[in-house]
Design an enzyme around this catalytic site. Structure first.
Site, PDB file in Angstrom:
ATOM      1  N   ASP A 192       0.857  -1.179   0.000  1.00  0.00           N
ATOM      2  CA  ASP A 192       0.000   0.000   0.000  1.00  0.00           C
ATOM      3  C   ASP A 192       0.897   1.233   0.000  1.00  0.00           C
ATOM      4  O   ASP A 192       1.801   1.346   0.828  1.00  0.00           O
ATOM      5  CB  ASP A 192      -0.898  -0.012   1.243  1.00  0.00           C
TER       6      ASP A 192
ATOM      7  N   GLN B 101     -14.073   2.646   2.292  1.00  0.00           N
ATOM      8  CA  GLN B 101     -13.530   2.213   1.004  1.00  0.00           C
ATOM      9  C   GLN B 101     -13.218   3.425   0.141  1.00  0.00           C
ATOM     10  O   GLN B 101     -14.023   4.343   0.021  1.00  0.00           O
ATOM     11  CB  GLN B 101     -14.523   1.299   0.281  1.00  0.00           C
TER      12      GLN B 101
ATOM     13  N   HIS C  48     -10.568  -5.496  -2.565  1.00  0.00           N
ATOM     14  CA  HIS C  48      -9.212  -5.678  -2.050  1.00  0.00           C
ATOM     15  C   HIS C  48      -9.230  -5.919  -0.542  1.00  0.00           C
ATOM     16  O   HIS C  48     -10.148  -5.517   0.150  1.00  0.00           O
ATOM     17  CB  HIS C  48      -8.310  -4.492  -2.392  1.00  0.00           C
ATOM     18  N   PHE C  49      -8.199  -6.604  -0.091  1.00  0.00           N
ATOM     19  CA  PHE C  49      -7.998  -6.885   1.326  1.00  0.00           C
ATOM     20  C   PHE C  49      -6.729  -6.182   1.786  1.00  0.00           C
ATOM     21  O   PHE C  49      -5.722  -6.178   1.078  1.00  0.00           O
ATOM     22  CB  PHE C  49      -7.840  -8.395   1.566  1.00  0.00           C
ATOM     23  N   HIS C  50      -6.788  -5.623   2.995  1.00  0.00           N
ATOM     24  CA  HIS C  50      -5.630  -4.992   3.632  1.00  0.00           C
ATOM     25  C   HIS C  50      -5.029  -5.975   4.627  1.00  0.00           C
ATOM     26  O   HIS C  50      -5.757  -6.555   5.439  1.00  0.00           O
ATOM     27  CB  HIS C  50      -6.063  -3.746   4.410  1.00  0.00           C
TER      28      HIS C  50
END
Length: 145
Positions: free
Chosen positions: A37, A101, A107-109
């Site tokens: 990220d 969001q 998506h996954f964090h």
């Protein structure tokens, strides 16, 4: 954006998947793509996205995509743990603007956590140094089983 809408293939994650935008890649297989990220909430903040999807959120995703996606999330989470040795790991996923969001591609964090270290705010921290992200990506990638 609301929970309903049309997928925008101009979103940054779609551009990353097409090679039109740079990223610090951690992992890729036939189904998932993981990268650092650029606005991390913590050191090692990694994102995992489905490669062949136009789902904007979890509610829109084809159930047949979910098994390989969540296995990819688990695989990368284990590598983050092995590479960075955090005290804990937060795995999160947002659906809609009210949830936080900001990019409308599912998506996954994966966010490593250390006791006594404050968590940055989602999408509000400064942009990370690309060189540092590349180093972290390499450290995590080296631990992918």
């Amino acid at each position: 954006m609301s929970l309903d809408g049309t997928y925008d293939d101009g979103n940054i994650f779609a551009k990353i998947l097409r090679g039109e935008a740079p990223c610090a890649k951690v992992f890729e297989d036939g189904e998932v793509f993981a990268f650092m990220d650029v606005f991390p909430q913590a050191k090692g903040h990694t994102l995992v996205i489905p490669k062949h999807s136009t789902a904007r959120n979890l509610l829109e995703e084809d159930p047949l995509v979910l098994p390989s996606l969540i296995l990819g999330v688990q695989r990368v989470t284990r590598a983050v743990r092995a590479a960075l040795n955090p005290d804990g790991i937060m795995v999160s996923q947002f659906n809609g603007v009210a949830s936080g969001q900001t990019i409308y591609h599912l998506h996954f964090h994966i966010i490593p956590r250390w006791t006594g270290v404050a968590l940055g705010r989602h999408g509000e921290g400064g942009m990370a140094d690309p060189v540092e992200l590349k180093v972290l990506a390499e450290q995590i990638a080296a631990k992918i089983a």
